[in-house]
Design an enzyme around this catalytic site. Structure first.
Site, PDB file in Angstrom:
ATOM      1  N   CYS A 186      84.459  39.915  12.282  1.00 21.15           N
ATOM      2  CA  CYS A 186      83.353  39.428  11.456  1.00 21.15           C
ATOM      3  C   CYS A 186      83.110  37.936  11.635  1.00 21.15           C
ATOM      4  O   CYS A 186      83.439  37.117  10.761  1.00 21.15           O
ATOM      5  CB  CYS A 186      83.544  39.749   9.985  1.00 21.15           C
ATOM      6  SG  CYS A 186      81.980  39.561   9.112  1.00 21.15           S
ATOM      7  N   CYS A 366      76.180  42.174  10.780  1.00 21.48           N
ATOM      8  CA  CYS A 366      76.828  41.144   9.999  1.00 21.48           C
ATOM      9  C   CYS A 366      75.916  40.739   8.850  1.00 21.48           C
ATOM     10  O   CYS A 366      74.872  40.143   9.081  1.00 21.48           O
ATOM     11  CB  CYS A 366      77.128  39.946  10.900  1.00 21.48           C
ATOM     12  SG  CYS A 366      78.180  38.746  10.103  1.00 21.48           S
TER      13      CYS A 366
HETATM   14  C1  LIG Z   1      86.927  38.308   5.483  1.00 19.15           C
HETATM   15  C2  LIG Z   1      86.378  39.452   6.287  1.00 19.15           C
HETATM   16  C3  LIG Z   1      85.046  39.799   6.146  1.00 19.15           C
HETATM   17  C4  LIG Z   1      84.511  40.851   6.876  1.00 19.15           C
HETATM   18  N1  LIG Z   1      83.197  41.180   6.674  1.00 19.15           N
HETATM   19  C5  LIG Z   1      82.677  42.231   7.325  1.00 19.15           C
HETATM   20  C6  LIG Z   1      81.340  42.646   7.079  1.00 19.15           C
HETATM   21  O1  LIG Z   1      80.637  42.062   6.253  1.00 19.15           O
HETATM   22  N2  LIG Z   1      80.850  43.703   7.761  1.00 19.15           N
HETATM   23  C7  LIG Z   1      81.616  44.386   8.654  1.00 19.15           C
HETATM   24  O2  LIG Z   1      81.139  45.356   9.215  1.00 19.15           O
HETATM   25  N3  LIG Z   1      82.889  44.010   8.935  1.00 19.15           N
HETATM   26  C8  LIG Z   1      83.447  42.952   8.289  1.00 19.15           C
HETATM   27  N4  LIG Z   1      84.747  42.592   8.535  1.00 19.15           N
HETATM   28  C9  LIG Z   1      85.466  43.176   9.690  1.00 19.15           C
HETATM   29  C10 LIG Z   1      86.059  44.555   9.455  1.00 19.15           C
HETATM   30  O3  LIG Z   1      86.895  44.544   8.324  1.00 19.15           O
HETATM   31  C11 LIG Z   1      86.856  44.971  10.679  1.00 19.15           C
HETATM   32  O4  LIG Z   1      86.086  44.765  11.839  1.00 19.15           O
HETATM   33  C12 LIG Z   1      87.259  46.439  10.610  1.00 19.15           C
HETATM   34  O5  LIG Z   1      88.121  46.643   9.529  1.00 19.15           O
HETATM   35  C13 LIG Z   1      87.898  46.882  11.922  1.00 19.15           C
HETATM   36  O6  LIG Z   1      88.513  48.128  11.804  1.00 19.15           O
HETATM   37  P1  LIG Z   1      89.794  48.473  12.694  1.00 19.15           P
HETATM   38  O7  LIG Z   1      90.156  49.868  12.380  1.00 19.15           O
HETATM   39  O8  LIG Z   1      89.554  48.091  14.088  1.00 19.15           O
HETATM   40  O9  LIG Z   1      90.917  47.476  12.151  1.00 19.15           O
HETATM   41  P2  LIG Z   1      91.566  47.403  10.699  1.00 19.15           P
HETATM   42  O10 LIG Z   1      90.675  48.010   9.680  1.00 19.15           O
HETATM   43  O11 LIG Z   1      91.990  46.004  10.510  1.00 19.15           O
HETATM   44  O12 LIG Z   1      92.846  48.346  10.810  1.00 19.15           O
HETATM   45  C14 LIG Z   1      93.933  48.132  11.690  1.00 19.15           C
HETATM   46  C15 LIG Z   1      95.117  48.898  11.140  1.00 19.15           C
HETATM   47  O13 LIG Z   1      96.163  48.941  12.112  1.00 19.15           O
HETATM   48  C16 LIG Z   1      97.380  48.850  11.420  1.00 19.15           C
HETATM   49  N5  LIG Z   1      98.417  48.420  12.361  1.00 19.15           N
HETATM   50  C17 LIG Z   1      98.645  47.174  12.856  1.00 19.15           C
HETATM   51  N6  LIG Z   1      99.693  47.199  13.698  1.00 19.15           N
HETATM   52  C18 LIG Z   1     100.131  48.481  13.752  1.00 19.15           C
HETATM   53  C19 LIG Z   1     101.186  49.137  14.461  1.00 19.15           C
HETATM   54  N7  LIG Z   1     102.001  48.500  15.278  1.00 19.15           N
HETATM   55  N8  LIG Z   1     101.318  50.476  14.276  1.00 19.15           N
HETATM   56  C20 LIG Z   1     100.486  51.159  13.456  1.00 19.15           C
HETATM   57  N9  LIG Z   1      99.493  50.584  12.757  1.00 19.15           N
HETATM   58  C21 LIG Z   1      99.325  49.257  12.898  1.00 19.15           C
HETATM   59  C22 LIG Z   1      97.109  47.855  10.315  1.00 19.15           C
HETATM   60  O14 LIG Z   1      98.064  47.985   9.254  1.00 19.15           O
HETATM   61  C23 LIG Z   1      95.702  48.241   9.894  1.00 19.15           C
HETATM   62  O15 LIG Z   1      95.708  49.170   8.832  1.00 19.15           O
HETATM   63  C24 LIG Z   1      85.335  41.564   7.792  1.00 19.15           C
HETATM   64  C25 LIG Z   1      86.674  41.213   7.921  1.00 19.15           C
HETATM   65  C26 LIG Z   1      87.203  40.177   7.187  1.00 19.15           C
HETATM   66  C27 LIG Z   1      88.659  39.830   7.325  1.00 19.15           C
END
Ligand SMILES: Cc1cc2nc3c(=O)[nH]c(=O)nc-3n(C[C@H](O)[C@H](O)[C@H](O)COP(=O)(O)OP(=O)(O)OC[C@H]3O[C@@H](n4cnc5c(N)ncnc54)[C@H](O)[C@@H]3O)c2cc1C
Ligand SMILES: *[C@@H]1O[C@H](CO)[C@@H](O)[C@H](O)[C@H]1NC(C)=O
Ligand SMILES: *[C@@H]1O[C@H](CO)[C@@H](O)[C@H](O)[C@H]1NC(C)=O
Ligand SMILES: *[C@@H]1O[C@H](CO)[C@@H](O)[C@H](O)[C@H]1NC(C)=O
Length: 438
Positions: A186, A366
């Site tokens: 983000c 975004c």
């Molecule tokens: C402050 C902030 C604001 C944001 N605002 C927005 C927004 O307005 N709109 C939007 O669309 N997105 C936004 N985002 C971004 C969004 O949250 C992420 O892009 C999204 O969560 C990505 O999903 P993901 O599954 O790739 O990762 P995540 O949801 O981060 O999940 C990754 C998971 O992997 C797990 N993990 C890590 N290492 C291991 C391991 N070795 N073994 C097993 N599991 C593990 C973690 O515990 C976690 O649960 C924002 C993020 C932040 C921090």
């Protein structure tokens, strides 16, 4: 082995083996590494299409976070608890959950090893590990976040709770907001909280005594020119000092100073006193990927996938989703939505022996909140192509988009996204366009 009498299930069934155990090792048709936004969505979706006991998610955290809400938590508009739910309450029955981390991948043997040493094998692996905060890359930051009430970051599940109290207790002086010199999730979040803080300080009579600075490693305010133009007007209106090509290298909370590398002047640094500091922290690929000895990742440690269909470049039975991949689009939950469908479609096509048909356009979004009432809803794809949903000028600050962000998007997340039934607005965009021409 059970075969459900639904279309496609018989096709899938002929590819299935015995799924209980193989040589004492648990085996799944689809194994998902990570239970965040992408892992939970694709796990729930795969469980629905493949049946109970065929899909597992590996996630060490008992808690699941809706991170996009953290901007609103930091601005005091939502409570921290509203961004969290327990994994056990989110995981549907028939989707197995391992409360462990992945310690090692063995893609040549279709195995993973968990942190407790247990091994699980799979037919298809979905890697959904997210991006990792790299707080230690900034000297003194970890201590400053612990010891100094005026240093905060919305990017961290605990430190996000410090942001609003820090905004409330700011009584003037230098307020610094930083954007890192690394990949980031983000990319709008480090400036959204700045606009909200400015609005808060204006309403509370502190604005006149404050000097608000945006210290960004980028050479522009935002990567897509259309929205950058809108945001530059916001920056000017709010009298924000925009300092480009700066990268935070250290924080000294005793002296209350922040030091930056000047990226265009090699070896030169600047040190600024702060009275409030919100850090957009450096981020990197998860350790387990960066340290993997296999050709799973690119030079930066991100999962090496095909940007059109999320399939791994070298291992066709591995797919990637979300922030841990090297797909060249902005890392957001909004991008994960269409990727969920693409990954599941790809796995089903592979199971049926068909070529992959998905062509991801890089959709990401975004919601750039500019005050307690307005938001610019940026929606774009690969190479900054504009992919807007609504038949209005989306480059403008709008109240409707603010309500969408504050009230509608959390509903979509908890009721649809975590259940794997939300593909992003593409379907709606299509219907709307049909509606407009018919
Ligand atoms: C402050 C902030 C604001 C944001 N605002 C927005 C927004 O307005 N709109 C939007 O669309 N997105 C936004 N985002 C971004 C969004 O949250 C992420 O892009 C999204 O969560 C990505 O999903 P993901 O599954 O790739 O990762 P995540 O949801 O981060 O999940 C990754 C998971 O992997 C797990 N993990 C890590 N290492 C291991 C391991 N070795 N073994 C097993 N599991 C593990 C973690 O515990 C976690 O649960 C924002 C993020 C932040 C921090
Ligand atoms: C898992 O790895 C072990 C070796 O570590 C190997 O003997 C076994 O065949 C692998 N399992 C599968 C299903 O490939
Ligand atoms: C990505 O997948 C598409 C469709 O299967 C294929 O045509 C293309 O060559 C792939 N790209 C890479 C880099 O493997
Ligand atoms: C982006 O643009 C570059 C240069 O025009 C082009 O080579 C590349 O294929 C484009 N990428 C995508 C994903 O469309």
């Amino acid at each position: 082995m059970t075969t459900k009498a639904v279309t496609g299930a018989c096709v899938l069934a002929q590819f299935s083996r015995s799924y209980a155990t193989q040589g004492g090792m648990k085996h799944y048709k689809v194994l998902v590494a990570g239970g965040g936004t992408g892992g939970l969505a694709v796990g729930a979706r795969a469980r629905r299409s493949l049946g109970a006991g065929q899909v597992a998610v590996v996630e060490p955290s008992k808690e699941h976070f809706y991170q996009p809400l953290w901007t609103l938590v930091g601005a005091g508009m939502k409570r921290p608890e509203q961004s969290m739910a327990l994994m056990k309450d989110l995981v549907p029955s028939g989707l197995d959950l391992f409360e462990q981390g992945v310690r090692e991948f063995d893609p040549d043997k279709n195995n993973i090893t968990l942190t407790n040493g247990e091994k699980i094998s799979y037919d298809y692996l979905v890697v959904a590990l997210g991006i990792q905060l790299d707080l230690n890359k900034v000297e003194g930051l970890v201590d400053a976040l612990k010891e100094d009430k005026t240093v905060c970051t919305n990017y961290h599940r605990d430190h996000v709770k410090k942001t609003f109290p820090a905004i409330q207790s700011f009584k003037g002086g230098n307020a610094i907001f930083t954007f890192p010199n690394t990949p980031i999730k983000c990319a709008g979040a480090p400036q959204k909280i700045m606009y909200l803080a400015e609005d808060y300080w204006k309403r509370h009579g502190v604005k006149d005594r404050s000097n608000i600075m945006y210290q960004t490693a980028l050479s522009v305010i935002f990567g897509v020119p259309k929205y950058a133009a809108s945001l530059m007007k916001v920056v000017e209106r709010k009298n924000i000092v925009l300092n480009l090509r700066r990268s935070l290298t250290s924080v000294d909370h005793m002296k209350k100073t922040a030091t930056f590398d000047l990226l265009d002047k090699k070896g030169e640094k600047e040190t600024i006193n702060y009275d409030f500091l919100h850090v957009g922290p450096p981020q990197c690929a998860p350790d387990v990927l960066r340290n993997s000895a296999t050709p799973l990742v690119d030079v930066d440690g991100f999962l090496d996938v095909n940007l059109s269909n999320c399939q791994h470049i070298k291992y066709p039975n591995i797919f990637g989703i979300g922030d841990c991949t090297n797909i060249p689009t902005s890392k957001t939950a909004a991008a994960v939505a269409p990727q969920t469908k693409i990954v599941m479609t790809g796995i089903s096509e592979m199971m049926a022996g068909k070529p992959l048909s998905s062509k991801y356009n890089g959709y990401t979004s975004c919601p750039l909140i500019t005050d307690y009432n307005h938001c610019i809803l940026a929606e774009f794809g690969f190479n900054g192509s504009i992919l807007e949903t609504f038949p209005v000028e989306q480059g403008k600050e709008r109240q409707t988009m603010f309500y969408l962000k504050k009230y509608i998007m959390p509903q979509i997340y908890w009721n649809m996204m975590t259940k794997g039934v939300w593909n992003g607005p593409a379907t709606y965009r299509y219907i709307m366009h049909l509606g407009m021409c018919c």
